[in-house]
Design a protein around this motif. Structure first.
Motif, PDB file in Angstrom:
ATOM      1  N   UNK A  39       0.820  -1.207   0.000  1.00  0.00           N
ATOM      2  CA  UNK A  39       0.000   0.000   0.000  1.00  0.00           C
ATOM      3  C   UNK A  39       0.857   1.260   0.000  1.00  0.00           C
ATOM      4  N   UNK A  40       0.778   2.018  -1.089  1.00  0.00           N
ATOM      5  CA  UNK A  40       1.510   3.266  -1.275  1.00  0.00           C
ATOM      6  C   UNK A  40       0.608   4.452  -0.993  1.00  0.00           C
ATOM      7  N   UNK A  41       1.101   5.417  -0.234  1.00  0.00           N
ATOM      8  CA  UNK A  41       0.330   6.652  -0.050  1.00  0.00           C
ATOM      9  C   UNK A  41       0.525   7.551  -1.265  1.00  0.00           C
ATOM     10  N   UNK A  42      -0.585   8.056  -1.802  1.00  0.00           N
ATOM     11  CA  UNK A  42      -0.540   8.956  -2.952  1.00  0.00           C
ATOM     12  C   UNK A  42      -0.374  10.373  -2.416  1.00  0.00           C
ATOM     13  N   UNK A  43       0.877  10.712  -2.094  1.00  0.00           N
ATOM     14  CA  UNK A  43       1.185  11.988  -1.464  1.00  0.00           C
ATOM     15  C   UNK A  43       2.516  12.506  -1.989  1.00  0.00           C
ATOM     16  N   UNK A 121      -2.878   2.086  -3.957  1.00  0.00           N
ATOM     17  CA  UNK A 121      -2.618   3.405  -3.388  1.00  0.00           C
ATOM     18  C   UNK A 121      -3.800   3.830  -2.518  1.00  0.00           C
ATOM     19  N   UNK A 122      -3.521   4.761  -1.606  1.00  0.00           N
ATOM     20  CA  UNK A 122      -4.544   5.423  -0.816  1.00  0.00           C
ATOM     21  C   UNK A 122      -4.058   6.833  -0.540  1.00  0.00           C
ATOM     22  N   UNK A 123      -4.890   7.678   0.034  1.00  0.00           N
ATOM     23  CA  UNK A 123      -4.472   9.069   0.219  1.00  0.00           C
ATOM     24  C   UNK A 123      -3.536   9.253   1.407  1.00  0.00           C
TER      25      UNK A 123
END
Length: 216
Positions: A39-43, A121-123
């Protein structure tokens, strides 16, 4: 999802040639029986979410891992299983996640499971927590910047002689299958930096626990 940030990674995940590059010991023998969520943070400073497994688990106790587990009858494939497990383990709302793709199903030699690594991805702001203390002792988030940094990279050596990529963050040691997948993600994402592959460290005893006893 930010196409500019992860578009190239999504494109590479869709390449069928990835499966051809698996070593013989990593090549699956059938359909995946388990799935993990990478899980990658889209930041602006993307990070990855890891779990520290509970110390009294029968397998891989205390090790750093990705959320995940075995596929169940009601799961509509690997992505559904990975999202369900992440919800059960860290309280992540599946609706907050966008699946980018999957790494090739990979053999986990120790358990003889074929595992599907799901990349998503997630925020980075949706709430997560230790939702199952029976399975998870803690949650750790490490930035791609730090994971790519040569400062934290090394090679792990198992008591039985196996050597593979690893990371050390303070007293936490990331090695084994999860480190293998992290290394592959950095390569595919174009984030990998040169690092010292001759720096070899024995896996600390704390991270070799199985069935409540250190592996000798």
């Amino acid at each position: 999802m930010s196409d500019g940030r992860f578009g190239e990674l999504a494109h590479r995940l869709a390449d069928p040639a990835l499966a051809d590059a698996l070593s013989d010991e990593r090549r699956p023998v059938g359909a995946a029986q388990a799935a993990v969520l990478i899980l990658l943070s889209d930041s602006d400073e993307p990070d990855l979410v890891f779990t520290e497994r509970a110390n009294d688990l029968r397998k891989h106790a205390g090790q750093i891992s990705f959320p995940g587990g075995g596929l169940e009858k009601g799961d509509a494939g690997a992505s559904a299983a990975a999202l369900r497990e992440a919800h059960e383990e860290i309280g992540l709302d599946p609706a907050a996640v966008s699946v980018l793709g999957e790494l090739p199903a990979t053999r986990l030699p120790v358990s003889r499971f074929d595992v599907a690594p799901v990349v998503a991805t997630w925020n980075g702001d949706a709430p997560i927590r230790v939702a199952s203390a029976r399975e998870v002792a803690a949650i750790h988030r490490w930035t791609i910047r730090d994971l790519a940094s040569p400062e934290f990279r090394l090679m792990s050596r198992h008591p039985r002689g196996q050597i593979g990529p690893a990371w050390q963050f303070g007293d936490l040691f990331l090695w084994g299958f999860t480190a293998y997948l992290t290394d592959e993600l950095l390569r595919l994402g174009g984030w990998e930096q040169p690092w010292d592959h001759t720096r070899v460290v024995d896996v600390p005893a704390r991270f070799l626990v199985d069935r409540g006893h250190p592996i000798a």
